[in-house]
Design an enzyme around this catalytic site. Structure first.
Site, PDB file in Angstrom:
ATOM      1  N   CYS A 238     102.112-106.302 -20.241  1.00 19.27           N
ATOM      2  CA  CYS A 238     103.783-105.637 -20.099  1.00 19.27           C
ATOM      3  C   CYS A 238     104.064-105.790 -18.863  1.00 19.27           C
ATOM      4  CB  CYS A 238     102.862-104.346 -20.244  1.00 19.27           C
ATOM      5  SG  CYS A 238     104.388-103.851 -21.165  1.00 19.27           S
TER       6      CYS A 238
ATOM      7  N   HIS B 192      99.812-104.370 -25.173  1.00 17.24           N
ATOM      8  CA  HIS B 192      98.533-103.022 -24.894  1.00 17.24           C
ATOM      9  C   HIS B 192      97.459-103.073 -26.023  1.00 17.24           C
ATOM     10  CE1 HIS B 192     100.094-101.271 -21.527  1.00 17.24           C
ATOM     11  NE2 HIS B 192     101.571-101.304 -22.360  1.00 17.24           N
TER      12      HIS B 192
ATOM     13  N   GLU C 167      94.368-103.331 -24.737  1.00 12.31           N
ATOM     14  CA  GLU C 167      93.491-102.495 -24.243  1.00 12.31           C
ATOM     15  C   GLU C 167      93.159-100.656 -24.801  1.00 12.31           C
ATOM     16  OE1 GLU C 167      97.367-101.078 -21.563  1.00 12.31           O
ATOM     17  OE2 GLU C 167      95.960-103.081 -22.199  1.00 12.31           O
TER      18      GLU C 167
END
Length: 272
Positions: free
Chosen positions: A109, A201, A203
């Site tokens: 990002c 994202h 994660e």
């Protein structure tokens, strides 16, 4: 095989971020030792917060050769010019050193925006509204990190800015690997370097988008914030978030760690 991964954690929710990355990097077949860092220049005129000292270490560039791969996380800074970031020079020095050591790099990002701007001069621009929610993503080229995922795979996006897609397409050193239907970036890579730029994202866990929405709303209750899209079973009441990207997350990080392990073996053969 034990893999050593360093992470420069630039996110606001540092404890959650470290828990998320430690989880996703150890869900697969590899034993991953993760070490977290903070940029020293971010605290050059003030004390380093106790929590930051407890959960991470100051970034020391001459210790990077102990890592098999390195990640620079996102940061809630995409609305600021790069030159306004107090630690941007330290990030640039980190990127330079990782390149010199030929360590696989994953930029996420804002980290991907900053790295692409520094390495390839790709400009950032503000989106008319935040891309926020869970969206389908479509391949442009074969990408080993996306092997095993269907076209239209789901992933979370949460950002206020984007890079110049045309500039990426026109750069012979870069290749766009996947975007959303609206041509928002999911990922691109450098053709002959160990650099991968991820704009989702991945994660994030099930509740992360909801936490992000609440954090922004609580910080500025007078503002009208966009709610995460394609995310809740009950969108009217913002209830029951769905973890629609669980498979994408698992497959991507399994593939990335497999690449890192292969790179470690290749470098060991060269040394021998």
């Amino acid at each position: 095989m034990v893999l050593n991964v360093g992470i420069l954690n630039l996110m606001h929710d540092k404890v959650d971020t470290q828990r998320r990355f430690s989880t996703v990097l150890n869900e697969g077949d590899y034993d991953v030792n993760v070490q977290y860092f903070y940029p020293q220049t971010h605290y050059q005129n003030r004390p380093v917060p106790t929590l930051v000292q407890q959960i991470s270490q100051p970034l020391v560039l001459d210790q990077l050769d102990q890592f098999d791969a390195f990640i620079i996380t996102g940061a809630p800074l995409e609305q600021l010019p790069f030159n306004d970031i107090t630690y941007i020079d330290e990030v640039h020095q980190l990127i330079d050193q990782l390149g010199k050591l030929a360590i696989p790099q994953l930029y996420v990002c804002w980290g991907a925006m900053a790295a692409a701007n520094y390495l390839y001069g790709v400009q950032k621009y503000q989106l008319p509204e935040k891309i926020f929610g869970v969206f389908a993503n479509y391949r442009h080229h074969n990408d080993p990190f996306l092997t095993g995922l269907p076209d239209g795979f789901l992933a979370p996006h949460a950002r206020y800015a984007e890079l110049d897609v045309n500039a990426i397409k026109e750069n012979p050193e870069l290749t766009i690997t996947a975007t959303t239907k609206d041509n928002r970036l999911f990922s691109f890579s450098a053709l002959h370097k160990k650099q991968y730029f991820l704009f989702s994202h991945l994660e994030y866990g099930r509740d992360a988008l909801l936490k992000e929405y609440r954090r922004e709303r609580n910080a500025h209750p007078e503002r009208d914030y966009l709610k995460p899209q394609n995310y809740f079973r009950d969108p009217l009441h913002m209830k029951d978030p769905e973890f629609k990207w669980a498979k994408t997350r698992r497959v991507f990080f399994d593939n990335w760690l497999q690449y890192v392990a292969h790179d470690v073996k290749e470098r060991q053969l060269v040394k021998e």
